[in-house]
Design an enzyme around this catalytic site. Structure first.
Site, mmCIF file in Angstrom:
data_model
loop_
_atom_site.group_PDB
_atom_site.id
_atom_site.type_symbol
_atom_site.label_atom_id
_atom_site.label_comp_id
_atom_site.label_asym_id
_atom_site.label_seq_id
_atom_site.Cartn_x
_atom_site.Cartn_y
_atom_site.Cartn_z
ATOM 1 N N HIS A 233 39.641 9.516 -0.692
ATOM 2 C CA HIS A 233 38.427 10.085 -1.302
ATOM 3 C C HIS A 233 37.241 10.094 -0.327
ATOM 4 O O HIS A 233 36.600 11.122 -0.123
ATOM 5 C CB HIS A 233 38.034 9.253 -2.537
ATOM 6 C CG HIS A 233 39.128 9.131 -3.551
ATOM 7 N ND1 HIS A 233 39.452 10.124 -4.443
ATOM 8 C CD2 HIS A 233 39.985 8.110 -3.798
ATOM 9 C CE1 HIS A 233 40.443 9.720 -5.208
ATOM 10 N NE2 HIS A 233 40.799 8.503 -4.839
HETATM 11 O O1 RIB Z 1 37.161 6.404 -6.983
HETATM 12 C C1 RIB Z 1 37.346 6.325 -5.602
HETATM 13 C C2 RIB Z 1 36.293 5.487 -4.961
HETATM 14 O O2 RIB Z 1 36.366 4.140 -5.448
HETATM 15 C C3 RIB Z 1 36.471 5.373 -3.435
HETATM 16 O O3 RIB Z 1 35.211 5.264 -2.830
HETATM 17 C C4 RIB Z 1 37.261 4.093 -3.293
HETATM 18 O O4 RIB Z 1 37.052 3.496 -2.018
HETATM 19 C C5 RIB Z 1 36.636 3.240 -4.360
HETATM 20 O O5 RIB Z 1 35.426 2.702 -3.853
#
Ligand code: RIB
Ligand code: CA
Length: 308
Positions: A233
């Protein structure tokens, strides 16, 4: 190069994002926040990962808890490993990390209108800074976050069916941010889910450390999401900073729900449907929400920069 402050709860995807940012942005400092694990472990992981990759950027320790809720959640399925970063570091370092909030405040005052805040974890540090010094809002170039989920791909969340982890972890911080006049770019699950890094993509990086780092994350997706690969992500936020033309962005109002089963839900409202001007919102509350991207260019650029 953009002057950025890299705010992170350094999980596995944050780590890939840090490598990508270090090669393409001017990182003034790394600020840690609780999230994928507790603040001490997050800060330790950030120090060890930076040392491993010779990332010569100062690290500052941030908030350990959300504004209202405590952080207890069952992390027995911590997809980022028991230590929050792939369980590949065993040692604990004595690193004197100074206060993240002071660093953010001083940096913005010293570089008015130049700094992009990059938030890849819960928004607690950013919200606390704005609460303490509301006058800074007009001096921040913009905030870009990995967070939220608007269901345009059928997915409204990952920690619950209604909410994305970063916003769920501190919904009051997110709500405060979206009620402020801070310019915000949102990179939600709607776009991050579109980039899947396969086992072959990972092997193509020729980096055994990153392969080891990703093992538990890959097995989460194999065993819980039933597909081969992983969704990184946070690096997609850096891809936006590299080339925002690869992203389809909508200017909308965003609201965050903070309680009950809808804790951490993010709702967007398209101004053009406000036929009766019910909202009376001004344009300063419009946010740039990324809802699609150029998968081929974003993915090939990410892999080519990270390849050794
Ligand atoms: O939902 C994904 C996010 O939550 C990303 O930033 C992952 O590292 C967690 O922090
Ligand atoms: Ca993160």
């Amino acid at each position: 190069m953009n002057k950025i402050i890299f705010d992170t709860d350094i999980g596995i995807d944050d780590a890939f994002a840090l490598l990508l940012a270090y090669k393409t942005q001017n990182i003034l400092g790394i600020t840690t926040v609780f999230g994928n694990t507790n603040i001490n472990q997050v800060t330790n992981n950030a120090v060890l990962f930076s040392k491993k990759f010779d990332i010569d950027v100062p690290i500052y320790k941030g908030c350990s808890n959300s504004l209202v809720y405590n952080n207890s959640f069952d992390d027995s399925i911590n997809i980022h490993g028991n230590n929050g970063l792939g369980d590949i570091f065993n040692d604990y370092v004595n690193y004197v990390a100074y206060d993240a909030l002071e660093f953010i405040i001083d940096s913005i005052n010293d570089n008015p209108h130049e700094i992009i805040l990059v938030a890849l974890g819960p928004l607690t540090n950013i919200a606390t800074v704005i609460k303490k010094c509301p006058e800074l809002v007009s001096k921040i170039k913009f905030l870009i976050i990995m967070g939220g989920a608007f269901g345009t791909d059928g997915c409204f969340g990952n920690i619950t069916c209604n909410s994305e982890f970063n916003v769920w972890s501190d919904p009051h911080a997110a709500q405060l941010i979206f009620l402020s006049k801070l310019p915000i770019v949102v990179v939600p699950l709607d776009v991050t889910h579109k980039i899947v890094i396969t086992e072959d993509d990972l092997l193509s990086l020729n980096n055994n450390f990153l392969i080891d780092l990703s093992r538990c994350y890959m097995s989460f997706y194999r065993n819980k999401k039933f597909f081969d690969g992983m969704v990184l992500h946070d690096p997609i936020v850096i891809s936006y900073l590299i080339e925002d033309k690869w992203f389809d962005v909508k200017d909308v109002y965003v609201e965050v729900l903070t309680d009950s089963l809808y804790r951490g839900s993010t709702l967007m409202y398209d101004k053009k449907y406000d036929f009766h001007n019910i909202l009376h919102h001004n344009d300063s509350l419009l946010r740039k929400v990324c809802l699609n991207l150029d998968v081929v260019n974003v993915k090939s650029n990410l892999l080519s920069i990270l390849k050794i």
